[in-house]
Design a protein around this motif. Sequence first.
Motif, short mmCIF file in Angstrom:
data_model
loop_
_atom_site.label_atom_id
_atom_site.label_comp_id
_atom_site.label_asym_id
_atom_site.label_seq_id
_atom_site.Cartn_x
_atom_site.Cartn_y
_atom_site.Cartn_z
N PRO A 66 0.62 -1.34 0.27
CA PRO A 66 0.03 -0.28 0.21
C PRO A 66 0.70 1.56 -0.36
N VAL A 67 0.28 2.39 -0.82
CA VAL A 67 1.23 3.51 -0.58
C VAL A 67 -0.04 4.61 -0.02
N THR A 68 0.49 5.25 1.34
CA THR A 68 -0.43 5.94 1.85
C THR A 68 0.83 7.37 2.23
N THR A 69 0.03 9.03 1.67
CA THR A 69 -0.09 9.95 2.08
C THR A 69 -0.62 10.68 3.01
N ASP A 70 -0.44 12.10 3.76
CA ASP A 70 -1.30 12.43 4.16
C ASP A 70 -1.51 13.96 3.56
N LYS A 71 -1.04 13.97 2.29
CA LYS A 71 -1.30 15.08 1.23
C LYS A 71 -2.14 15.32 0.58
N TYR A 105 -10.05 0.63 1.62
CA TYR A 105 -8.79 0.60 -0.05
C TYR A 105 -7.95 1.61 0.58
N SER A 106 -6.84 1.27 -0.49
CA SER A 106 -6.09 1.99 -0.18
C SER A 106 -6.10 3.15 -1.64
N ARG A 138 4.83 -1.18 -11.22
CA ARG A 138 3.41 -0.82 -11.40
C ARG A 138 2.54 -0.14 -10.26
N ILE A 139 1.75 1.54 -10.26
CA ILE A 139 1.08 2.37 -8.99
C ILE A 139 -0.31 2.12 -9.97
N TYR A 140 -0.77 1.68 -8.29
CA TYR A 140 -2.53 1.53 -9.48
C TYR A 140 -3.07 2.85 -8.09
N VAL A 141 -4.07 3.49 -8.32
CA VAL A 141 -4.36 4.33 -7.84
C VAL A 141 -5.57 4.62 -7.53
N SER A 142 -5.93 4.46 -6.83
CA SER A 142 -7.30 4.35 -6.26
C SER A 142 -8.04 6.17 -7.16
#
Length: 125
Positions: free
Chosen positions: A4-9, A17-18, A26-30
């Motif tokens: 998972p990728v997480t940021t407060d920005k 979901y993430s 590859r990065i899959y952005v919700s």
Amino acid sequence: MRNPVTTDKAPRPIGPYSQAILDGDRIYVSGQGPGNPTTGQLELGDAATQTQRVFENMKAILEAAGSSLDKVIKCNVYLKNIGDFAAMNEVYSRTFAAPFPARTTIQAGALPGGISVEIECVARR
């Protein structure tokens, strides 16, 4: 391996979901809406204003994953009203440069919180 990728920005997910998943290179952005990550409130201006906020959120998530908007290869755009296509497209064309990412744009029946636009993407790391 899915990470998972997480940021407060960028806005926190409102469900199970993430913000994004990193899988190999590859990065899959919700799907991102026009939420303001600082206030937690939706920015419900016109479609162009909402699209700009969506891309700011997407940029923050991609950067947290070690990527950027320049590495986006595919976007799916969901519009509350297909009549907002030109406004969204104008912001989209300023956000990306040729060769542009592949894209699908549809009118969705409804979007959460009454937003006008939601965009998801796949990018390279």
